[in-house]
Design a protein around this motif. Structure first.
Motif, PDB file in Angstrom:
ATOM      1  N   PRO A 115      31.621 126.979  95.918  1.00  0.00           N
ATOM      2  CA  PRO A 115      31.364 125.539  96.062  1.00  0.00           C
ATOM      3  C   PRO A 115      32.621 124.688  96.055  1.00  0.00           C
ATOM      4  O   PRO A 115      32.606 123.565  96.559  1.00  0.00           O
ATOM      5  N   GLU A 116      33.716 125.209  95.497  1.00  0.00           N
ATOM      6  CA  GLU A 116      34.946 124.418  95.420  1.00  0.00           C
ATOM      7  C   GLU A 116      35.785 124.505  96.693  1.00  0.00           C
ATOM      8  O   GLU A 116      36.871 123.918  96.782  1.00  0.00           O
ATOM      9  N   THR A 117      35.314 125.218  97.701  1.00  0.00           N
ATOM     10  CA  THR A 117      36.092 125.442  98.912  1.00  0.00           C
ATOM     11  C   THR A 117      36.347 124.138  99.666  1.00  0.00           C
ATOM     12  O   THR A 117      35.445 123.314  99.835  1.00  0.00           O
ATOM     13  N   ASP A 118      37.578 123.970 100.146  1.00  0.00           N
ATOM     14  CA  ASP A 118      37.911 122.853 101.015  1.00  0.00           C
ATOM     15  C   ASP A 118      37.271 123.122 102.381  1.00  0.00           C
ATOM     16  O   ASP A 118      37.597 124.109 103.038  1.00  0.00           O
ATOM     17  N   PRO A 119      36.353 122.277 102.837  1.00  0.00           N
ATOM     18  CA  PRO A 119      35.694 122.539 104.119  1.00  0.00           C
ATOM     19  C   PRO A 119      36.660 122.718 105.282  1.00  0.00           C
ATOM     20  O   PRO A 119      36.391 123.500 106.205  1.00  0.00           O
ATOM     21  N   GLN A 120      37.793 122.026 105.256  1.00  0.00           N
ATOM     22  CA  GLN A 120      38.734 122.148 106.369  1.00  0.00           C
ATOM     23  C   GLN A 120      39.298 123.557 106.467  1.00  0.00           C
ATOM     24  O   GLN A 120      39.625 124.033 107.566  1.00  0.00           O
ATOM     25  N   VAL A 121      39.407 124.233 105.333  1.00  0.00           N
ATOM     26  CA  VAL A 121      39.885 125.618 105.335  1.00  0.00           C
ATOM     27  C   VAL A 121      38.934 126.493 106.148  1.00  0.00           C
ATOM     28  O   VAL A 121      39.360 127.337 106.946  1.00  0.00           O
ATOM     29  N   LEU A 122      37.634 126.295 105.976  1.00  0.00           N
ATOM     30  CA  LEU A 122      36.661 127.072 106.735  1.00  0.00           C
ATOM     31  C   LEU A 122      36.714 126.722 108.217  1.00  0.00           C
ATOM     32  O   LEU A 122      36.652 127.611 109.077  1.00  0.00           O
ATOM     33  N   THR A 123      36.814 125.442 108.523  1.00  0.00           N
ATOM     34  CA  THR A 123      36.897 125.024 109.915  1.00  0.00           C
ATOM     35  C   THR A 123      38.095 125.658 110.609  1.00  0.00           C
ATOM     36  O   THR A 123      37.989 126.180 111.725  1.00  0.00           O
ATOM     37  N   ASP A 124      39.243 125.633 109.939  1.00  0.00           N
ATOM     38  CA  ASP A 124      40.460 126.202 110.518  1.00  0.00           C
ATOM     39  C   ASP A 124      40.352 127.722 110.652  1.00  0.00           C
ATOM     40  O   ASP A 124      40.850 128.298 111.628  1.00  0.00           O
ATOM     41  N   LEU A 125      39.693 128.368 109.694  1.00  0.00           N
ATOM     42  CA  LEU A 125      39.544 129.814 109.765  1.00  0.00           C
ATOM     43  C   LEU A 125      38.652 130.212 110.939  1.00  0.00           C
ATOM     44  O   LEU A 125      38.952 131.175 111.660  1.00  0.00           O
ATOM     45  N   VAL A 126      37.587 129.473 111.158  1.00  0.00           N
ATOM     46  CA  VAL A 126      36.721 129.752 112.307  1.00  0.00           C
ATOM     47  C   VAL A 126      37.490 129.573 113.607  1.00  0.00           C
ATOM     48  O   VAL A 126      37.414 130.410 114.520  1.00  0.00           O
ATOM     49  N   SER A 127      38.250 128.489 113.698  1.00  0.00           N
ATOM     50  CA  SER A 127      39.036 128.237 114.903  1.00  0.00           C
ATOM     51  C   SER A 127      40.028 129.368 115.150  1.00  0.00           C
ATOM     52  O   SER A 127      40.181 129.839 116.289  1.00  0.00           O
ATOM     53  N   PHE A 128      40.692 129.823 114.093  1.00  0.00           N
ATOM     54  CA  PHE A 128      41.643 130.921 114.228  1.00  0.00           C
ATOM     55  C   PHE A 128      40.948 132.191 114.723  1.00  0.00           C
ATOM     56  O   PHE A 128      41.432 132.867 115.630  1.00  0.00           O
ATOM     57  N   LEU A 129      39.800 132.509 114.126  1.00  0.00           N
ATOM     58  CA  LEU A 129      39.078 133.726 114.527  1.00  0.00           C
ATOM     59  C   LEU A 129      38.641 133.647 115.985  1.00  0.00           C
ATOM     60  O   LEU A 129      38.722 134.639 116.723  1.00  0.00           O
ATOM     61  N   HIS A 130      38.195 132.488 116.419  1.00  0.00           N
ATOM     62  CA  HIS A 130      37.753 132.339 117.800  1.00  0.00           C
ATOM     63  C   HIS A 130      38.897 132.452 118.798  1.00  0.00           C
ATOM     64  O   HIS A 130      38.667 132.729 119.983  1.00  0.00           O
ATOM     65  N   GLU A 131      40.122 132.267 118.319  1.00  0.00           N
ATOM     66  CA  GLU A 131      41.290 132.401 119.204  1.00  0.00           C
ATOM     67  C   GLU A 131      41.745 133.835 119.339  1.00  0.00           C
ATOM     68  O   GLU A 131      42.591 134.139 120.197  1.00  0.00           O
ATOM     69  N   GLN A 132      41.211 134.728 118.509  1.00  0.00           N
ATOM     70  CA  GLN A 132      41.637 136.121 118.521  1.00  0.00           C
ATOM     71  C   GLN A 132      40.806 136.916 119.537  1.00  0.00           C
ATOM     72  O   GLN A 132      39.622 136.662 119.728  1.00  0.00           O
ATOM     73  N   GLY A 133      41.446 137.884 120.164  1.00  0.00           N
ATOM     74  CA  GLY A 133      40.696 138.837 120.962  1.00  0.00           C
ATOM     75  C   GLY A 133      40.042 139.837 120.033  1.00  0.00           C
ATOM     76  O   GLY A 133      40.607 140.189 118.988  1.00  0.00           O
ATOM     77  N   ALA A 134      38.864 140.294 120.363  1.00  0.00           N
ATOM     78  CA  ALA A 134      38.189 141.273 119.542  1.00  0.00           C
ATOM     79  C   ALA A 134      38.875 142.622 119.698  1.00  0.00           C
ATOM     80  O   ALA A 134      38.910 143.176 120.795  1.00  0.00           O
ATOM     81  N   PRO A 135      39.465 143.177 118.621  1.00  0.00           N
ATOM     82  CA  PRO A 135      40.181 144.436 118.730  1.00  0.00           C
ATOM     83  C   PRO A 135      39.230 145.601 118.979  1.00  0.00           C
ATOM     84  O   PRO A 135      38.061 145.571 118.601  1.00  0.00           O
ATOM     85  N   ARG A 136      39.715 146.609 119.646  1.00  0.00           N
ATOM     86  CA  ARG A 136      38.923 147.814 119.886  1.00  0.00           C
ATOM     87  C   ARG A 136      39.680 149.014 119.323  1.00  0.00           C
ATOM     88  O   ARG A 136      40.891 149.127 119.446  1.00  0.00           O
ATOM     89  N   ALA A 137      38.947 149.908 118.710  1.00  0.00           N
ATOM     90  CA  ALA A 137      39.566 151.120 118.171  1.00  0.00           C
ATOM     91  C   ALA A 137      39.965 152.018 119.332  1.00  0.00           C
ATOM     92  O   ALA A 137      39.262 152.105 120.339  1.00  0.00           O
TER      93      ALA A 137
END
Length: 402
Positions: free
Chosen positions: A380-402
């Motif tokens: 509950p103490e999470t800064d919402p902007q941290v989550l927003t930025d993390l989602v944005s970062f993940l969406h910028e990544q290509g999905a890795p393949r083994a």
């Protein structure tokens, strides 16, 4: 009380799939290939029956990952993203108790949509609580601020189980606010899928036995051993309660489900197999005949992963205590996974968060499908902007393949 007291033809079909020797039964692994794929089994207006082009979610990237089909970029949602850390959630809920907000359709829908609107995550998780089904069935329970769920009358004897409400037509009618909340939510979400939610029988029944939160679940574990028939009847009642709660959400518009077992990590594999697996299987069986992914997640349950998956899941949620590549060695080939960024990194530097995210993507590269999530819920103490930025970062990544 040990037998289901409400049935329809679809429920009977789903129960049969959970019996030993069937695809979702205890002790028999269920892979993504076993997931029913026929969308005609859902109501005609269900969003999973339409593509994004027609306002639906059938081709949503997150659902594809849950079915074992990789996308070009990662899909992500967060457990407990609905509420808690968002100021708009706290503002909306002011003056309304937790349980009241869960059964107010307009409020529950708005809370579910808030994190999707803010963070741009790839799914909504239905705003609810694991004790909502018990409340709707007529059991006296409240959520006390700073404490958690508290039951007025703990269940510890055969007479206590006998006194539980029958799960008949009254319970079905009591789920109407849930159905309406789901309908409002999916209408607002549009092409973003909704994940339905319920508490697993062990965790919900444990709250009922303990009377509230517990550090060691001693009464529950003792009841399993000293009065196994009483435990079995209680867990069966909860499985019916939670299973029908899941089914109501799916038929109203949810396109995937998660069964959440917060306390199951307190058990060893022998106790889980003897006293819990069949009841989790019974809960999941209520939606096993429907074409929706079934995610099973437990906290501190790395040692139970094969047994939990075999209870009828098609996707395994993994908490932050185990690397995804290690988890994959314990699961049947082709199993999609979900997880598992450590929530602690939400309170570190951006560099540390992004390094953790890259590591989780790499560890999940060998899975047939991987939905990124935290290894537990959003604090509950999470800064919402941290989550927003993390989602944005993940969406910028290509999905890795083994």
């Amino acid at each position: 009380m040990s037998e289901p007291i409400y049935a329809d033809s679809a429920s009977e079909t789903s129960r049969r799939t959970s019996e030993s020797g069937n695809a979702a039964g205890p002790g028999l692994a269920t892979t993504a290939a076993a997931l029913v794929q026929d969308p005609s089994l859902l109501p005609s207006e269900h969003p999973a029956r339409r593509s994004a082009e027609h306002g639906g979610v059938a081709d949503a990237s997150l659902l594809q990952e849950l079915r074992g089909v990789r996308g070009d970029t990662p899909s992500v949602w967060f457990m407990r993203q609905a509420g808690r850390s968002l100021p708009e959630y706290r503002s909306l809920r002011e003056g309304t108790s937790m349980l009241e907000s869960c059964v107010d359709p307009a409020m529950a829908a708005e809370i579910t949509v808030q994190p999707v609107r803010r963070h741009r995550v790839d799914a909504g998780i239905f705003f609810s609580d694991i004790v909502v089904p018990a409340r709707q069935a007529g059991v006296a329970v409240e959520i006390r601020p700073g404490v958690g769920p508290v039951f007025e009358r703990p269940i510890r004897t055969a007479a206590d189980v006998d006194a539980l409400p029958a799960l008949g037509d009254d319970y079905e009618a009591a789920l109407d606010p849930i159905r309406e909340a789901v309908r409002l939510t999916v209408a607002e979400l549009g092409t973003t899928p909704l994940i339905g939610f319920a508490g697993a029988p062990f965790t919900v029944a444990s709250y009922m036995v303990e009377g509230g939160p517990s550090r060691d679940h001693l009464r529950t574990r003792a009841l399993m051993r000293s009065q196994p028939e009483v435990w079995a009847r209680l867990a069966s009642w909860v499985a019916e309660l939670s299973g029908r709660f899941l089914r109501a959400q799916v038929l109203a518009g949810a396109s995937a489900v998660q069964l959440f077992d917060s306390w199951v990590g307190a058990l060893g594999a022998e106790q889980y197999l003897a006293h819990v697996q069949s009841h989790s299987s019974a809960a999941l069986a209520h939606v096993a005949d429907l074409p929706v992914p079934r995610i099973h997640f437990g906290v501190g349950a790395s040692h139970l992963m094969p047994e939990m998956f075999a209870a009828g899941a098609t996707v395994m949620g993994v908490d932050h205590r185990q690397r995804l590549d290690h988890a994959l060695t314990l699961l049947p080939p082709g199993t999609p996974v979900q997880g598992n960024i450590d929530p602690a990194v939400l309170f570190t530097s951006e560099r540390a968060r992004f390094e953790e995210a890259r590591a989780v993507l790499a560890a999940g590269a060998g899975a047939s499908g991987h939905v990124v999530n935290l290894g537990h819920g959003v604090p509950p103490e999470t800064d919402p902007q941290v989550l927003t930025d993390l989602v944005s970062f993940l969406h910028e990544q290509g999905a890795p393949r083994a």
